[in-house]
Write an enzyme that holds these catalytic residues in place. Sequence first.
Site, mmCIF file in Angstrom:
data_model
loop_
_atom_site.group_PDB
_atom_site.id
_atom_site.type_symbol
_atom_site.label_atom_id
_atom_site.label_comp_id
_atom_site.label_asym_id
_atom_site.label_seq_id
_atom_site.Cartn_x
_atom_site.Cartn_y
_atom_site.Cartn_z
ATOM 1 N N SER A 169 0.784 -1.228 0.000
ATOM 2 C CA SER A 169 0.000 0.000 0.000
ATOM 3 C C SER A 169 0.824 1.291 0.000
ATOM 4 O O SER A 169 1.602 1.548 -0.920
ATOM 5 C CB SER A 169 -0.961 -0.029 1.190
ATOM 6 N N ASP A 223 -9.981 -6.861 -3.231
ATOM 7 C CA ASP A 223 -9.434 -5.513 -3.401
ATOM 8 C C ASP A 223 -9.632 -5.111 -4.860
ATOM 9 O O ASP A 223 -8.727 -5.212 -5.683
ATOM 10 C CB ASP A 223 -7.951 -5.484 -3.023
ATOM 11 N N HIS A 250 -7.814 -5.362 0.849
ATOM 12 C CA HIS A 250 -6.620 -4.598 0.491
ATOM 13 C C HIS A 250 -5.365 -5.053 1.241
ATOM 14 O O HIS A 250 -4.355 -5.352 0.608
ATOM 15 C CB HIS A 250 -6.871 -3.101 0.718
#
Length: 274
Positions: A169, A223, A250
């Site tokens: 991320s 995700d 995610h």
Amino acid sequence: MNKTLLKSVTIATVALVIYWYYQSYRNQSSQTELIMSDHRQQSHSWKKGDFILIPGEIIEFSKDIKVQMKDNFFLDVNNTKLNIFYRESVAEQLSGLNILLLHGQMFSSQNWQDLQTLQILAAMGHRAVAIDLPGYGRSPKNDEVDKVLLMEAVIEGLHLDRPVIVSPSMSGRFSLPYIMSEKKSKLGLSGFVPVAPVETEQFSVRDYNRVSIPTMIIFGSKDTTLGLKSLNDLRNIPISEICEIKGATHPAYLDKPDEFHMLMYNFLKTLTNN
């Protein structure tokens, strides 16, 4: 035949010859590229979808491994002193790779300890280091630090020779500019494990095509925003495999840590053998 007609016929003939040579060259180049692509896949594949489970003795051994926490680790980044907190696990018999674990927006190095990732990687024979990026966890904030220079300073300062970078991320803001830069060539990288990183759109297909690092692209099947967006960019890295974790969102490694650890085991095993 007048001169005008003769001139037109000559130009047309030359144009046809040039076109024929161009088509022959393009077809030959395409065939060469297909052969090279096939060769790369055969040479660097880690058996996509054909993974083996982590041996039980490694899991058992990981339960006895301690995580060391290091405060006051100061780095000189472009004449600026930065204090970076990190956690580290090292097996007694170190025979593997150096693994650098970054983290996402809502997380820190603490998560890699809580998930047993640091301990399991060490039990595999690797040196595992997880840092708190500036402004996260126990590392002081610094918004002005050059992200590429920071990555270089961390890798050199911690003596992480040819590390594998794990980047979920938000940490894509640090890892992606670094792997695209010339800085990585100083110590080199053994591998890259992006987990739905941000800002992949900042780089072109050509940029990704130039990356020569073995890359395992991980994303969660649920995700459907950032995971798919980053996947479409990262798949342009030539030496890469896409690994979907079913039922994960995610932070796929957080939702399904066992599956994530299994993927890491297989990927690192292949890198070590090569």
